[in-house]
Write an enzyme that holds these catalytic residues in place. Structure first.
Site, PDB file in Angstrom:
ATOM      1  N   SER A 206       0.841  -1.187   0.000  1.00  0.00           N
ATOM      2  CA  SER A 206       0.000   0.000   0.000  1.00  0.00           C
ATOM      3  C   SER A 206       0.885   1.249   0.000  1.00  0.00           C
ATOM      4  O   SER A 206       1.771   1.361  -0.841  1.00  0.00           O
ATOM      5  CB  SER A 206      -0.935  -0.068   1.206  1.00  0.00           C
ATOM      6  OG  SER A 206      -2.107   0.628   0.933  1.00  0.00           O
ATOM      7  N   HIS A 340      -6.945  -6.309   1.625  1.00  0.00           N
ATOM      8  CA  HIS A 340      -5.832  -5.437   1.251  1.00  0.00           C
ATOM      9  C   HIS A 340      -4.571  -5.829   2.039  1.00  0.00           C
ATOM     10  O   HIS A 340      -4.611  -5.931   3.267  1.00  0.00           O
ATOM     11  CB  HIS A 340      -6.251  -3.990   1.570  1.00  0.00           C
ATOM     12  CG  HIS A 340      -5.281  -2.945   1.122  1.00  0.00           C
ATOM     13  ND1 HIS A 340      -4.642  -2.976  -0.096  1.00  0.00           N
ATOM     14  CD2 HIS A 340      -4.866  -1.807   1.735  1.00  0.00           C
ATOM     15  CE1 HIS A 340      -3.872  -1.904  -0.199  1.00  0.00           C
ATOM     16  NE2 HIS A 340      -3.986  -1.183   0.899  1.00  0.00           N
TER      17      HIS A 340
HETATM   18  C1  MCU Z   1      -2.866   2.206  -1.323  1.00  0.00           C
HETATM   19  O1  MCU Z   1      -2.157   3.010  -0.390  1.00  0.00           O
HETATM   20  C2  MCU Z   1      -2.796   3.896   0.485  1.00  0.00           C
HETATM   21  C3  MCU Z   1      -3.700   4.841  -0.267  1.00  0.00           C
HETATM   22  O2  MCU Z   1      -2.953   5.565  -1.207  1.00  0.00           O
HETATM   23  C4  MCU Z   1      -4.346   5.798   0.716  1.00  0.00           C
HETATM   24  O3  MCU Z   1      -5.269   6.650   0.065  1.00  0.00           O
HETATM   25  C5  MCU Z   1      -5.064   5.069   1.816  1.00  0.00           C
HETATM   26  O4  MCU Z   1      -5.461   5.976   2.763  1.00  0.00           O
HETATM   27  O5  MCU Z   1      -4.161   4.192   2.432  1.00  0.00           O
HETATM   28  C6  MCU Z   1      -3.601   3.210   1.607  1.00  0.00           C
HETATM   29  C7  MCU Z   1      -2.737   2.381   2.520  1.00  0.00           C
HETATM   30  O6  MCU Z   1      -1.589   2.684   2.724  1.00  0.00           O
HETATM   31  O7  MCU Z   1      -3.380   1.428   3.204  1.00  0.00           O
HETATM   32  C8  MCU Z   1      -2.665   0.725   4.194  1.00  0.00           C
END
Ligand code: MCU
Length: 392
Positions: A206, A340
């Protein structure tokens, strides 16, 4: 086939040792123009096209400088003071500049076998969320203490900024990339840690997957980059994410991301609602990793990551790898039906093949992966209006 393999091995060696050599500085004033396609990775700012490997090395240096100027901020070089100490599975790095010092510690978990020391290792931003092969060590890097990433108030907060100033241009992701380079310096200086600095992977999921990609793009010593579900700002392209949003997908774009966190530099704000003006896109972030290994995954259950955007961006990124004769060094795999950052069983074989090839020297491992998930159509020709030179 035989020629192909030997050409790619030879090429990987040449680029790893000579990449990023200086070929002139970026001009002070750059004429930016709207490009609704993914920009041509093979065209210099001065309009000339890359024709050979030597040109490509200069173009890589140019693209690296452009990312630093417009999106990620400047990555400082190795500081004048750098030392490391190792004890009880912990490596402590001290970095100093102008009488100012910071230090941080990474923990190392070793494999149970002692057969192949020094060990290949996987550096994980924040936490490990992928299966790692038995013979590899795992190094946990607490990236948040180097560059905080809570929200916009995190700008300039963290150890990196204690050293380089709270108004340093580096975004949090560039601060992490700098720290990962220093961890590698420290591993090189510390044989007692029993890690092979030539066999390193970096991974994160992420937001930390975006960070893994940036680290891989800005340090040639990283043999393999594994970006898990990085989505927008990682393996997705800004322009394609904008198009997906226009088509009604509730997906993350540059305009949202700059309001959410400090992963990108302040300078990037001016492009957030005008991504066509950027003189690059993230297919070229992947291009900075080439010819080294890159395995990127995404999850169709989370459209926030993008659907066509990561797929199309990495399909375009593979054209850069193709120009270097190593298309199979960039793998992209998209599926769903898992939460996720939970690594699904159906991607384990692909991941293992990338480890085998890039950490365990198994040239025969099949890393030719381009896997589209979800229900959407993507036509590369809608986004790519340039040809692919043969550079190998
Ligand atoms: C996918 O990564 C991020 C995303 O860009 C953000 O918008 C969200 O808030 O958090 C995601 C993440 O890091 O989830 C653990």
């Amino acid at each position: 086939m035989k020629f192909f393999l030997s050409a790619s091995v030879l090429f990987a060696g040449i680029v790893a040792t000579t990449a990023r050599k200086t070929c002139g500085n970026l001009p002070k004033n750059i004429h930016l123009f709207n490009d609704t396609y993914l920009p041509d990775p093979f065209r210099f700012l001065n309009g000339q096209r890359v024709k050979n490997l030597k040109n490509w090395q200069c173009r890589e240096a140019e693209v690296s400088a452009l990312f630093q100027r417009y999106e990620l901020g400047t990555k400082p070089p190795r500081p004048s003071h750098l030392s490391a100490s190792y004890a009880s599975n912990n490596l402590t790095i001290t970095a100093g500049e102008n009488g100012n010092y910071i230090n941080w510690t990474v923990s190392i978990t070793y494999p149970n076998t002692t057969s192949t020391t020094p060990y290949p290792a996987v550096i994980a931003l924040d936490a490990l969320s992928i299966p790692v092969p038995d013979g590899a060590a795992v190094i946990i890097f607490n990236n948040d203490e180097i560059g905080q990433q809570n929200n916009q108030s995190s700008r300039g907060v963290g150890l990196f900024y204690d050293l380089y100033g709270h108004d340093a241009s580096a975004s949090s992701m560039m601060a992490w990339a700098w720290a990962i380079s220093r961890i590698i310096d420290a591993l090189e200086m510390t044989p007692a840690a029993h890690i092979n600095p030539h066999k390193l992977a970096v991974t994160g999921c992420s937001r930390d997957g975006k960070g893994a990609m940036v680290a891989g793009a800005f340090d040639d010593r990283i043999a393999l980059t594994i970006a898990q579900e990085s989505g927008s700002g990682g393996d997705a392209c800004w322009r394609i994410s904008d198009a997906e949003l226009r088509d009604g997908l509730v997906t993350q774009t540059a305009s949202e991301i700059v309001t959410e966190n400090v992963w990108f530099s302040v300078e990037f704000d001016r492009f957030a609602n005008d991504t066509d003006l950027l003189p690059f896109d993230h297919h070229q972030l992947a291009g900075l990793i080439a010819p080294r290994g890159l395995y990127a995954t995404d999850n169709t259950d989370f459209v926030w990551l993008g659907l066509a955007s990561p797929y199309g961006c990495m399909e375009a990124g593979r054209l850069i790898y193709e120009s270097l004769g190593v298309k199979d060094h960039l793998g992209f795999s998209q599926d769903g039906n898992h939460s996720h950052c939970t690594f699904p069983p159906d991607q384990e074989g692909e991941l293992a093949a990338f480890f085998d090839k890039f950490l365990f020297d198994d040239e025969s491992a099949d890393t030719d992966v381009l896997r589209k998930g979800g229900n959407y159509t993507f036509n590369l020709r809608d986004w790519v209006n340039w040809s692919v030179p043969r550079l190998y």
